[in-house]
Enzyme design. Sequence first.
Site, PDB file in Angstrom:
ATOM      1  N   GLU A  63      14.133  15.953   9.829  1.00  0.00           N
ATOM      2  CA  GLU A  63      15.232  16.498  10.623  1.00  0.00           C
ATOM      3  C   GLU A  63      16.060  15.358  11.212  1.00  0.00           C
ATOM      4  O   GLU A  63      15.501  14.394  11.743  1.00  0.00           O
ATOM      5  CB  GLU A  63      14.680  17.368  11.763  1.00  0.00           C
ATOM      6  CG  GLU A  63      13.848  18.556  11.280  1.00  0.00           C
ATOM      7  CD  GLU A  63      12.455  18.156  10.815  1.00  0.00           C
ATOM      8  OE1 GLU A  63      12.057  18.602   9.720  1.00  0.00           O
ATOM      9  OE2 GLU A  63      11.789  17.401  11.522  1.00  0.00           O
ATOM     10  N   ASP A  96      -2.016   5.838  -6.172  1.00  0.00           N
ATOM     11  CA  ASP A  96      -2.390   6.762  -5.113  1.00  0.00           C
ATOM     12  C   ASP A  96      -1.124   7.183  -4.389  1.00  0.00           C
ATOM     13  O   ASP A  96      -0.272   6.346  -4.085  1.00  0.00           O
ATOM     14  CB  ASP A  96      -3.366   6.083  -4.143  1.00  0.00           C
ATOM     15  CG  ASP A  96      -4.034   7.050  -3.183  1.00  0.00           C
ATOM     16  OD1 ASP A  96      -3.890   8.265  -3.362  1.00  0.00           O
ATOM     17  OD2 ASP A  96      -4.703   6.574  -2.247  1.00  0.00           O
ATOM     18  N   ALA A  97      -0.991   8.458  -4.084  1.00  0.00           N
ATOM     19  CA  ALA A  97       0.190   8.921  -3.356  1.00  0.00           C
ATOM     20  C   ALA A  97       0.219   8.321  -1.962  1.00  0.00           C
ATOM     21  O   ALA A  97      -0.824   8.062  -1.340  1.00  0.00           O
ATOM     22  CB  ALA A  97       0.191  10.446  -3.277  1.00  0.00           C
ATOM     23  N   LYS A 143      10.517   7.783  13.192  1.00  0.00           N
ATOM     24  CA  LYS A 143      10.921   8.495  14.403  1.00  0.00           C
ATOM     25  C   LYS A 143      11.853   7.647  15.253  1.00  0.00           C
ATOM     26  O   LYS A 143      11.607   6.460  15.462  1.00  0.00           O
ATOM     27  CB  LYS A 143       9.686   8.871  15.227  1.00  0.00           C
ATOM     28  CG  LYS A 143       8.745   9.817  14.498  1.00  0.00           C
ATOM     29  CD  LYS A 143       7.484  10.076  15.309  1.00  0.00           C
ATOM     30  CE  LYS A 143       6.546  11.012  14.526  1.00  0.00           C
ATOM     31  NZ  LYS A 143       5.265  11.233  15.243  1.00  0.00           N
ATOM     32  N   LYS A 184      11.404  10.086  20.541  1.00  0.00           N
ATOM     33  CA  LYS A 184      10.070  10.618  20.263  1.00  0.00           C
ATOM     34  C   LYS A 184       9.046   9.756  21.003  1.00  0.00           C
ATOM     35  O   LYS A 184       8.847   8.590  20.674  1.00  0.00           O
ATOM     36  CB  LYS A 184       9.765  10.607  18.765  1.00  0.00           C
ATOM     37  CG  LYS A 184      10.330  11.784  17.975  1.00  0.00           C
ATOM     38  CD  LYS A 184      11.802  11.740  17.808  1.00  0.00           C
ATOM     39  CE  LYS A 184      12.296  12.794  16.815  1.00  0.00           C
ATOM     40  NZ  LYS A 184      13.773  12.826  16.767  1.00  0.00           N
ATOM     41  N   PHE A 194      -8.246  -4.055 -10.443  1.00  0.00           N
ATOM     42  CA  PHE A 194      -7.258  -3.407  -9.576  1.00  0.00           C
ATOM     43  C   PHE A 194      -5.870  -3.723 -10.133  1.00  0.00           C
ATOM     44  O   PHE A 194      -5.073  -4.389  -9.506  1.00  0.00           O
ATOM     45  CB  PHE A 194      -7.416  -3.911  -8.148  1.00  0.00           C
ATOM     46  CG  PHE A 194      -6.637  -3.154  -7.104  1.00  0.00           C
ATOM     47  CD1 PHE A 194      -5.796  -2.089  -7.407  1.00  0.00           C
ATOM     48  CD2 PHE A 194      -6.741  -3.531  -5.763  1.00  0.00           C
ATOM     49  CE1 PHE A 194      -5.088  -1.414  -6.438  1.00  0.00           C
ATOM     50  CE2 PHE A 194      -6.033  -2.871  -4.773  1.00  0.00           C
ATOM     51  CZ  PHE A 194      -5.213  -1.806  -5.100  1.00  0.00           C
ATOM     52  N   LYS A 247      -5.675  -4.392   0.413  1.00  0.00           N
ATOM     53  CA  LYS A 247      -6.340  -3.979   1.648  1.00  0.00           C
ATOM     54  C   LYS A 247      -7.274  -5.108   2.092  1.00  0.00           C
ATOM     55  O   LYS A 247      -7.769  -5.872   1.257  1.00  0.00           O
ATOM     56  CB  LYS A 247      -7.157  -2.699   1.437  1.00  0.00           C
ATOM     57  CG  LYS A 247      -6.343  -1.506   0.992  1.00  0.00           C
ATOM     58  CD  LYS A 247      -7.204  -0.265   0.785  1.00  0.00           C
ATOM     59  CE  LYS A 247      -7.599   0.355   2.095  1.00  0.00           C
ATOM     60  NZ  LYS A 247      -8.270   1.672   1.910  1.00  0.00           N
ATOM     61  N   ASP A 298       5.935   9.764  20.903  1.00  0.00           N
ATOM     62  CA  ASP A 298       4.882   9.241  20.028  1.00  0.00           C
ATOM     63  C   ASP A 298       5.098   7.755  19.793  1.00  0.00           C
ATOM     64  O   ASP A 298       4.150   6.970  19.740  1.00  0.00           O
ATOM     65  CB  ASP A 298       4.888   9.955  18.670  1.00  0.00           C
ATOM     66  CG  ASP A 298       4.166  11.271  18.692  1.00  0.00           C
ATOM     67  OD1 ASP A 298       3.362  11.485  19.613  1.00  0.00           O
ATOM     68  OD2 ASP A 298       4.399  12.089  17.792  1.00  0.00           O
ATOM     69  N   ARG A 347       0.033   7.810   7.782  1.00  0.00           N
ATOM     70  CA  ARG A 347      -1.403   7.936   7.496  1.00  0.00           C
ATOM     71  C   ARG A 347      -2.201   6.696   7.878  1.00  0.00           C
ATOM     72  O   ARG A 347      -3.415   6.675   7.689  1.00  0.00           O
ATOM     73  CB  ARG A 347      -1.632   8.251   6.016  1.00  0.00           C
ATOM     74  CG  ARG A 347      -1.374   9.693   5.673  1.00  0.00           C
ATOM     75  CD  ARG A 347      -2.162  10.142   4.464  1.00  0.00           C
ATOM     76  NE  ARG A 347      -1.820   9.411   3.259  1.00  0.00           N
ATOM     77  CZ  ARG A 347      -2.092   9.856   2.033  1.00  0.00           C
ATOM     78  NH1 ARG A 347      -2.702  11.022   1.880  1.00  0.00           N
ATOM     79  NH2 ARG A 347      -1.755   9.149   0.966  1.00  0.00           N
ATOM     80  N   LYS A 348      -1.554   5.681   8.417  1.00  0.00           N
ATOM     81  CA  LYS A 348      -2.263   4.452   8.770  1.00  0.00           C
ATOM     82  C   LYS A 348      -2.086   4.130  10.252  1.00  0.00           C
ATOM     83  O   LYS A 348      -1.779   3.012  10.647  1.00  0.00           O
ATOM     84  CB  LYS A 348      -1.777   3.293   7.886  1.00  0.00           C
ATOM     85  CG  LYS A 348      -2.245   3.416   6.444  1.00  0.00           C
ATOM     86  CD  LYS A 348      -3.754   3.271   6.329  1.00  0.00           C
ATOM     87  CE  LYS A 348      -4.286   3.460   4.925  1.00  0.00           C
ATOM     88  NZ  LYS A 348      -4.299   4.888   4.532  1.00  0.00           N
ATOM     89  N   GLU A 374      10.113  11.837   7.126  1.00  0.00           N
ATOM     90  CA  GLU A 374       8.840  11.679   6.426  1.00  0.00           C
ATOM     91  C   GLU A 374       9.115  11.298   4.975  1.00  0.00           C
ATOM     92  O   GLU A 374      10.086  11.766   4.362  1.00  0.00           O
ATOM     93  CB  GLU A 374       8.040  12.982   6.460  1.00  0.00           C
ATOM     94  CG  GLU A 374       7.931  13.624   7.834  1.00  0.00           C
ATOM     95  CD  GLU A 374       7.139  12.799   8.819  1.00  0.00           C
ATOM     96  OE1 GLU A 374       6.384  11.902   8.384  1.00  0.00           O
ATOM     97  OE2 GLU A 374       7.274  13.026  10.032  1.00  0.00           O
ATOM     98  N   HIS A 432       0.855  -1.184   0.000  1.00  0.00           N
ATOM     99  CA  HIS A 432       0.000   0.000   0.000  1.00  0.00           C
ATOM    100  C   HIS A 432       0.893   1.236   0.000  1.00  0.00           C
ATOM    101  O   HIS A 432       1.921   1.278   0.670  1.00  0.00           O
ATOM    102  CB  HIS A 432      -0.895  -0.015   1.238  1.00  0.00           C
ATOM    103  CG  HIS A 432      -1.897   1.088   1.278  1.00  0.00           C
ATOM    104  ND1 HIS A 432      -1.565   2.375   1.647  1.00  0.00           N
ATOM    105  CD2 HIS A 432      -3.224   1.108   0.993  1.00  0.00           C
ATOM    106  CE1 HIS A 432      -2.651   3.141   1.591  1.00  0.00           C
ATOM    107  NE2 HIS A 432      -3.666   2.389   1.193  1.00  0.00           N
ATOM    108  N   ASP A 463       0.897   4.152   1.416  1.00  0.00           N
ATOM    109  CA  ASP A 463       1.247   4.706   2.726  1.00  0.00           C
ATOM    110  C   ASP A 463       2.208   3.795   3.473  1.00  0.00           C
ATOM    111  O   ASP A 463       3.099   4.259   4.193  1.00  0.00           O
ATOM    112  CB  ASP A 463      -0.002   4.926   3.570  1.00  0.00           C
ATOM    113  CG  ASP A 463      -0.905   6.019   3.016  1.00  0.00           C
ATOM    114  OD1 ASP A 463      -0.383   6.948   2.364  1.00  0.00           O
ATOM    115  OD2 ASP A 463      -2.136   5.944   3.221  1.00  0.00           O
ATOM    116  N   LYS A 464       2.050   2.480   3.309  1.00  0.00           N
ATOM    117  CA  LYS A 464       2.943   1.538   3.977  1.00  0.00           C
ATOM    118  C   LYS A 464       4.314   1.504   3.312  1.00  0.00           C
ATOM    119  O   LYS A 464       5.326   1.272   3.976  1.00  0.00           O
ATOM    120  CB  LYS A 464       2.322   0.144   3.992  1.00  0.00           C
ATOM    121  CG  LYS A 464       1.262  -0.016   5.037  1.00  0.00           C
ATOM    122  CD  LYS A 464       1.890  -0.147   6.418  1.00  0.00           C
ATOM    123  CE  LYS A 464       1.348   0.894   7.357  1.00  0.00           C
ATOM    124  NZ  LYS A 464       2.164   1.082   8.544  1.00  0.00           N
TER     125      LYS A 464
END
Length: 401
Positions: A57, A252-253, A279, A283, A244, A176, A285, A258-259, A44, A16, A18-19
């Site tokens: 960074e 798709d970008a 990260k 961090k 598909f 998916k 997060d 995003r997941k 990123e 995918h 995003d992955k």
Amino acid sequence: MRSNYLFTSESVSEGHPDKVADQISDAIVDLFLSKDPEARIACETLTTTQLVVLAGEIRCKGVYEDDQWAPGAKEEIEKAVRETVKRIGYEQDGFHWETFRFENNLHAQSAHIAQGVDASGNKDEGAGDQGIMFGFACDETPDLMPATLDYSHKILAKMAADRHSGAAPFLEPDAKSQVTLRFENGKPVAATAIVVSTQHAKGYDEGEKEAELKNYVKGVVAEILPAELLSDETVYHINPTGSFEIGGPDGDAGLTGRKIIVDTYGGASPHGGGAFSGKDPTKVDRSAAYITRYLAKNVVAAGLAKRCTIQIAYAIGVSEPLSLYVDTHGTGTVDDAKIEDAIKSIEELGGLTPRGIRTHLGLNKPIYQPTAAYGHFGRKPEGDFFPWEKTDLADKLKAAL
């Protein structure tokens, strides 16, 4: 808590878009930590048709120091990126590991962030950002994960394994899944709907080839889900759009982070909002989400609850957490406040400071790329990998109560 309901979770494959971005970002984290365990990374990634862009960074001995790149460092980064995409399996006209255009826009970490995070004098290492993080565990599966997400992940992981081995050569990397279960008395009793959309080779959207693909997917589902959950009443939606063929970053970008619901608990638990991939473990997060999963899983593994949510909060540059909150959703065998006190009393957790978390879980190692597909939680701890999935704290929690 409701005892009778339908619940759904989704997952996405390693291919995918995003992955793909998440895996590239974590490849950079691992590359830097392999050279400098105290490296600082916030990487990123953007993916789209024949393009990968890095931004963020960094600070890393032997790679980027004093606003200067070390000789060969840029080339090593690009090699790591291309090898990640190659491993996933993209060799398509719209996205090919060898020919996509690459941009590296990484630059020095802000000095003002660094002064808050770094230890100095009598000041301990501070949290890399403010925020809230959640951990969760439940007894729906042996891995103490929500069943809907666990099955969604495993369907796609099995399909990817078959694609890589050649057992399912008609599959392409992007896919998916989605699993809906009916719960009665809080336990899953039936799969009411299964959704799988997978990128496929040309021609597998009609006739006998389409039937072959759909039968294959149903076979995977039957292998992953317990037989008692499946019946003639289970509804399947396999490639419901019809075709598909165009997928991945060409279709798709993709963007890092995003997941986050796929990465965590499939919607069964709150989420603090911060992504993990790209990260370094200063961090919170990332590191605090790992320690709260570790704590919640050990609470359930200790038999102190059937379901547990833990929240923790930090301020940037401050080492001590601002709050710790435990909720066993009415399933606890002891008062939730007593579990909080027990957690705080365990010395090896280091007061749940960023340094204490990193030390206890051993997070300053190149262990992150495997987390970036099929979930950060519910995985088998092996060697240095997935240490937050261990249940070695269960007896200490019981002893502290």
